[in-house]
Design a protein around this motif. Structure first.
Motif, PDB file in Angstrom:
ATOM      1  N   ASN A  93       0.851  -1.186   0.000  1.00 31.12           N
ATOM      2  CA  ASN A  93       0.000   0.000   0.000  1.00 31.12           C
ATOM      3  C   ASN A  93       0.892   1.243   0.000  1.00 31.12           C
ATOM      4  OD1 ASN A  93      -1.921   1.945   0.328  1.00 31.12           O
ATOM      5  ND2 ASN A  93      -2.733   1.170   2.262  1.00 31.12           N
ATOM      6  N   PRO A  94       0.887   2.078  -1.069  1.00 29.45           N
ATOM      7  CA  PRO A  94       1.772   3.262  -1.120  1.00 29.45           C
ATOM      8  C   PRO A  94       1.544   4.203   0.052  1.00 29.45           C
ATOM      9  CG  PRO A  94       0.783   2.832  -3.266  1.00 29.45           C
ATOM     10  CD  PRO A  94       0.093   1.935  -2.292  1.00 29.45           C
ATOM     11  N   ALA A  95       0.297   4.393   0.465  1.00 36.05           N
ATOM     12  CA  ALA A  95       0.021   5.331   1.560  1.00 36.05           C
ATOM     13  C   ALA A  95       0.645   4.845   2.865  1.00 36.05           C
ATOM     14  CB  ALA A  95      -1.493   5.494   1.724  1.00 36.05           C
ATOM     15  N   TYR A  96       0.615   3.524   3.092  1.00 35.11           N
ATOM     16  CA  TYR A  96       1.175   2.970   4.326  1.00 35.11           C
ATOM     17  C   TYR A  96       2.684   3.199   4.389  1.00 35.11           C
ATOM     18  CZ  TYR A  96       2.273  -0.498   7.953  1.00 35.11           C
ATOM     19  OH  TYR A  96       2.732  -1.124   9.082  1.00 35.11           O
ATOM     20  N   PHE A  97       3.354   2.910   3.295  1.00 34.87           N
ATOM     21  CA  PHE A  97       4.818   3.032   3.310  1.00 34.87           C
ATOM     22  C   PHE A  97       5.258   4.490   3.195  1.00 34.87           C
ATOM     23  CE2 PHE A  97       4.289  -1.430   2.387  1.00 34.87           C
ATOM     24  CZ  PHE A  97       5.293  -1.997   3.153  1.00 34.87           C
ATOM     25  N   TRP A 129       2.126   7.561  13.800  1.00 32.92           N
ATOM     26  CA  TRP A 129       1.937   6.148  14.156  1.00 32.92           C
ATOM     27  C   TRP A 129       0.448   5.833  14.337  1.00 32.92           C
ATOM     28  CZ3 TRP A 129       0.223   3.807  18.821  1.00 32.92           C
ATOM     29  CH2 TRP A 129       0.411   2.422  18.874  1.00 32.92           C
ATOM     30  N   LYS A 130      -0.317   6.760  14.962  1.00 33.78           N
ATOM     31  CA  LYS A 130      -1.755   6.565  15.119  1.00 33.78           C
ATOM     32  C   LYS A 130      -2.449   6.504  13.767  1.00 33.78           C
ATOM     33  CE  LYS A 130      -2.093   8.836  19.640  1.00 33.78           C
ATOM     34  NZ  LYS A 130      -2.658  10.002  20.389  1.00 33.78           N
ATOM     35  N   GLN A 131      -2.010   7.374  12.822  1.00 28.49           N
ATOM     36  CA  GLN A 131      -2.614   7.353  11.491  1.00 28.49           C
ATOM     37  C   GLN A 131      -2.263   6.079  10.730  1.00 28.49           C
ATOM     38  OE1 GLN A 131      -1.862  11.017   9.280  1.00 28.49           O
ATOM     39  NE2 GLN A 131      -1.790  12.201  11.203  1.00 28.49           N
ATOM     40  N   GLN A 132      -1.031   5.609  10.910  1.00 25.03           N
ATOM     41  CA  GLN A 132      -0.585   4.416  10.191  1.00 25.03           C
ATOM     42  C   GLN A 132      -1.329   3.166  10.657  1.00 25.03           C
ATOM     43  OE1 GLN A 132       3.246   2.642  11.020  1.00 25.03           O
ATOM     44  NE2 GLN A 132       3.774   2.657   8.844  1.00 25.03           N
ATOM     45  N   ARG A 133      -1.721   3.106  11.952  1.00 23.17           N
ATOM     46  CA  ARG A 133      -2.426   1.938  12.485  1.00 23.17           C
ATOM     47  C   ARG A 133      -3.762   1.703  11.787  1.00 23.17           C
ATOM     48  NH1 ARG A 133      -1.460  -0.288  17.547  1.00 23.17           N
ATOM     49  NH2 ARG A 133      -3.687  -0.396  17.971  1.00 23.17           N
ATOM     50  N   GLY A 134      -4.346   2.769  11.231  1.00 18.97           N
ATOM     51  CA  GLY A 134      -5.619   2.617  10.540  1.00 18.97           C
ATOM     52  C   GLY A 134      -5.484   2.293   9.071  1.00 18.97           C
ATOM     53  N   LEU A 135      -4.237   2.134   8.577  1.00 22.84           N
ATOM     54  CA  LEU A 135      -4.023   1.845   7.159  1.00 22.84           C
ATOM     55  C   LEU A 135      -3.565   0.398   6.973  1.00 22.84           C
ATOM     56  CD1 LEU A 135      -2.068   5.078   6.052  1.00 22.84           C
ATOM     57  CD2 LEU A 135      -4.468   4.527   5.579  1.00 22.84           C
ATOM     58  N   PRO A 136      -4.059  -0.292   5.954  1.00 20.95           N
ATOM     59  CA  PRO A 136      -3.533  -1.631   5.661  1.00 20.95           C
ATOM     60  C   PRO A 136      -2.160  -1.536   5.001  1.00 20.95           C
ATOM     61  CG  PRO A 136      -5.176  -1.015   4.031  1.00 20.95           C
ATOM     62  CD  PRO A 136      -5.158   0.099   5.050  1.00 20.95           C
ATOM     63  N   CYS A 137      -1.306  -2.505   5.319  1.00 26.75           N
ATOM     64  CA  CYS A 137       0.035  -2.475   4.719  1.00 26.75           C
ATOM     65  C   CYS A 137       0.006  -2.961   3.278  1.00 26.75           C
ATOM     66  CB  CYS A 137       1.015  -3.290   5.550  1.00 26.75           C
ATOM     67  SG  CYS A 137       0.624  -5.048   5.632  1.00 26.75           S
ATOM     68  N   ARG A 138      -1.055  -3.699   2.900  1.00 24.62           N
ATOM     69  CA  ARG A 138      -1.209  -4.157   1.518  1.00 24.62           C
ATOM     70  C   ARG A 138      -2.353  -3.405   0.857  1.00 24.62           C
ATOM     71  NH1 ARG A 138       3.521  -6.770   0.558  1.00 24.62           N
ATOM     72  NH2 ARG A 138       4.031  -8.041   2.373  1.00 24.62           N
ATOM     73  N   ASP A 139      -2.284  -3.264  -0.449  1.00 23.83           N
ATOM     74  CA  ASP A 139      -3.281  -2.498  -1.191  1.00 23.83           C
ATOM     75  C   ASP A 139      -4.570  -3.319  -1.341  1.00 23.83           C
ATOM     76  OD1 ASP A 139      -4.702  -0.821  -2.767  1.00 23.83           O
ATOM     77  OD2 ASP A 139      -3.406  -0.975  -4.537  1.00 23.83           O
ATOM     78  N   PRO A 140      -5.683  -2.920  -0.665  1.00 21.47           N
ATOM     79  CA  PRO A 140      -6.925  -3.709  -0.785  1.00 21.47           C
ATOM     80  C   PRO A 140      -7.562  -3.619  -2.163  1.00 21.47           C
ATOM     81  CG  PRO A 140      -7.296  -1.702   0.491  1.00 21.47           C
ATOM     82  CD  PRO A 140      -5.826  -1.780   0.247  1.00 21.47           C
ATOM     83  N   GLN A 141      -7.148  -2.645  -2.980  1.00 17.91           N
ATOM     84  CA  GLN A 141      -7.700  -2.484  -4.328  1.00 17.91           C
ATOM     85  C   GLN A 141      -6.755  -2.990  -5.411  1.00 17.91           C
ATOM     86  OE1 GLN A 141     -10.818  -1.500  -4.474  1.00 17.91           O
ATOM     87  NE2 GLN A 141     -10.881  -1.066  -2.266  1.00 17.91           N
ATOM     88  N   ASP A 142      -5.815  -3.837  -5.049  1.00 24.36           N
ATOM     89  CA  ASP A 142      -4.836  -4.340  -6.008  1.00 24.36           C
ATOM     90  C   ASP A 142      -5.548  -5.062  -7.161  1.00 24.36           C
ATOM     91  OD1 ASP A 142      -2.701  -5.360  -7.369  1.00 24.36           O
ATOM     92  OD2 ASP A 142      -2.093  -6.774  -5.801  1.00 24.36           O
TER      93      ASP A 142
END
Length: 587
Positions: free
Chosen positions: A247-251, A273-286
């Motif tokens: 997920n580009p936003a996560y990294f 760190w709080k914002q990152q916890r709500g993001l998936p590390c993988r792209d759900p729309q891949d």
């Protein structure tokens, strides 16, 4: 003559190696197969329920097995029409149920043993209904443990599945592997035997008879085509990619945290760190990642799809087309729905199934959650409520205390044990309180006492895997035997991930049934003569010890043996029925 266990093992091996069956009908000439079938059927509640011929399990003998085999050997055996009754459904409608004659049940169980031995190794691992060592909980466990990352649930519901099975398609499916025309003709005659309603014969043009012992295995053989279609066609087409891309936003957030940490700006690091916890590390729309999963229990099937909704609609349409064109079945459009896993709950086997998401606990994101439907809790509580409050049940007040507590305990325990896999099983504490209060009010009304006195009288503490728990318990001492104990509660409302509830016990392939040994011995247990014997059977042991009535000597013997069967000679059996005629059907 080979034993039944040897015959079934040979069939299992042929099924495992995908070899056709050429001489299946000839196996029906084996007496040990009917003894094995009899050992599985005689203890069922329906064994003493007569069909159209009035025949029951009472009077079973080796002579009767010999007559059945002789009729089959000369292809003279014909299945009788089943007696049609109707049982109510939850939605207010009724379900037709067929009551076959006892001999038809016996032959049907022998056929079922042969079909199950051959087809069981061939069935899909995604099929869980009416199979040994499988059940509702094994199907739910598969969903909970292997469906992580699912986006859409496709709930499949077939309109009148068992009543719509096409006979020609069924015989074609059986004929693919069973190259035995005599056996196929027997199956065809069984399917088309018809039923009697108000003593009028009606034809069965489609469907497997609901109530027949062969119907579950026949429906699994029929629906196995659906399993194979999903596994060999749909899943390969709608599954691609080894893993989702990053997920580009996560990294991007991770790089910003690294720069802030390098600067020593801890406040920014905490916010990022709080914002990152709500993001998936993988792209759900891949777009390069798809997953399709499938599970079936009888006619209920559920598909989980990770991908766009448009493709989920395609999968639903292709399922409907396959069922209509190949299996002559129709999807219920009103009940076959596509559900978004994160925003709504799919219904399967009485559970609500969701895809979990939490900003505070990111480790659960994407995992499958099982929940108890609130409608189930409300419906089960209603039986104990009156004007919104727990109330006594007058229909139970004529029973003794042990029976009252046992009745409440069985009702509560059955529901609790079924929903033990739910993450919110603790919600059933509402049902526990309502049922407990109703039980204590029933006991108090029976004895003209108070709820608090009844609670003090029957309160007990038992040990559980989670420590001591409080319950309500009554016991009756019996000389020379363990006391009878009835219990309500004492079950910790904590989730059990590995709770397993199977439909039925597997066939006793090796262990010899005790009743069969008594029948084979050929000794009358009343006059003790060595001769041709048959089995006298009653509905239940309670019929032998009715208070206020003097029981005949044969009933006292059965009560001492604690058996609802007595192996006797023909003369003694006739004398028993002269003294006490067979009970009429309660149906």
């Amino acid at each position: 003559m080979q034993t039944a266990e040897t015959v079934l093992n040979v069939l299992r091996d042929r099924g495992r190696r995908d070899l056709p069956c050429n001489e299946l009908y000839r196996q029906l000439f084996n007496p040990s197969l009917y003894l094995l079938a009899y050992g599985r059927l005689y203890s069922n509640q329906g064994a003493m329920t007569p069909g159209t011929t009035g025949e029951t399990a009472d009077g079973m003998s080796m002579v009767k097995i010999g007559r059945v085999i002789d009729a089959l050997r000369h292809e003279r055996y014909r299945f009788e029409p089943a007696k049609r009754i109707y049982i109510p459904k939850k939605n207010g409608k009724v379900r037709p149920l067929g009551l076959p004659s006892w001999t038809d049940k016996l032959v049907g169980e022998a056929i079922r043993l042969l079909l199950e031995a051959y087809y069981e190794p061939r069935f899909s691992d995604r099929s869980h209904g009416f199979r040994p060592r499988r059940g509702c909980h094994t199907a739910l466990t598969e969903v909970a443990e292997t469906w992580a990352g699912t986006t859409w649930f496709i709930e499949g519901d077939i309109s009148d599945c068992f009543g719509s099975l096409d006979h020609r398609t069924m015989l074609t499916i059986l004929g693919d592997k069973i190259h035995d025309n005599r056996f196929l003709r027997l199956i065809k005659q069984m399917l088309q035997a018809g039923y009697l309603e108000d003593w009028v014969w009606n034809a069965t043009l489609s469907g497997a008879p609901q109530g027949g012992v062969v119907s579950p295995i026949l429906s699994n053989i029929y629906m196995d085509r659906l399993d194979k279609f999903v596994e060999t066609v749909l899943i390969p087409e709608y599954t691609r990619g080894k893993r989702r891309t990053n997920n580009p936003a996560y990294f991007k957030m991770a790089q910003a945290m690294w720069r802030a940490r390098k600067r020593g700006d801890r406040t920014v690091v905490r916010e990022l760190w709080k914002q990152q916890r709500g993001l998936p590390c993988r792209d759900p729309q891949d777009p390069g990642y798809r997953r399709l999963r499938y599970v079936r229990y009888a006619d209920d099937h559920l598909l989980g799809f990770a991908g766009p909704k448009a493709e989920a609609e395609e999968i639903k349409a292709r399922l409907a087309a396959f069922l209509r064109d190949d299996l002559k079945l129709e999807l219920n459009e009103g009940k076959t729905v596509i559900t978004h896993g994160r925003t709504k709950a799919a219904m399967f086997l009485g559970y609500e199934i969701t895809v979990q998401h939490s900003r505070d606990r990111p480790t659960v994101n994407g995992t499958i959650g099982l929940r108890v439907p609130r409608s189930v809790i409300k419906a089960k509580c209603t039986a104990y409520l009156k004007r919104g409050k727990p109330e006594r049940r007058p229909e139970l007040m004529n029973h003794d205390d042990l029976m009252i507590i046992s009745r409440y305990g069985a009702e509560y325990r059955g529901l609790i044990q079924y929903y033990m896999m739910a993450g919110d099983v603790w919600r059933l504490s509402r049902l526990e309180w309502v049922a407990k209060t109703s039980m204590l009010k029933t006991l108090a009304a029976k004895h003209g006492s108070t709820v608090s006195k009844m609670a003090r009288k029957y309160k007990a503490t038992i040990e559980t895997p989670h420590g001591p728990r409080t319950c309500f318990q009554a016991s009756v001492k019996r000389p020379g035997r363990k006391p009878r104990v009835a219990r309500f509660g004492g079950i910790p409302l904590k989730r059990q991930k590995r709770a397993v509830l199977i439909d039925r016990r597997p066939a006793p392939a090796i262990r010899q049934n005790e009743l069969i040994s008594r029948l084979r011995a050929g000794r009358c247990e009343w006059c003790e003569q060595k001769t041709m014997v048959e089995v006298h059977q009653v509905r239940k042991l309670a019929d032998l010890t009715q208070p206020g009535r003097s029981q005949p000597a044969w009933a006292q013997l059965m009560a001492r043996m604690r058996r609802k069967t007595l192996v006797v000679c023909t003369t003694c059996h006739q004398a028993i029925h002269v003294q006490q005629p067979a009970a009429k059907s309660t149906e």
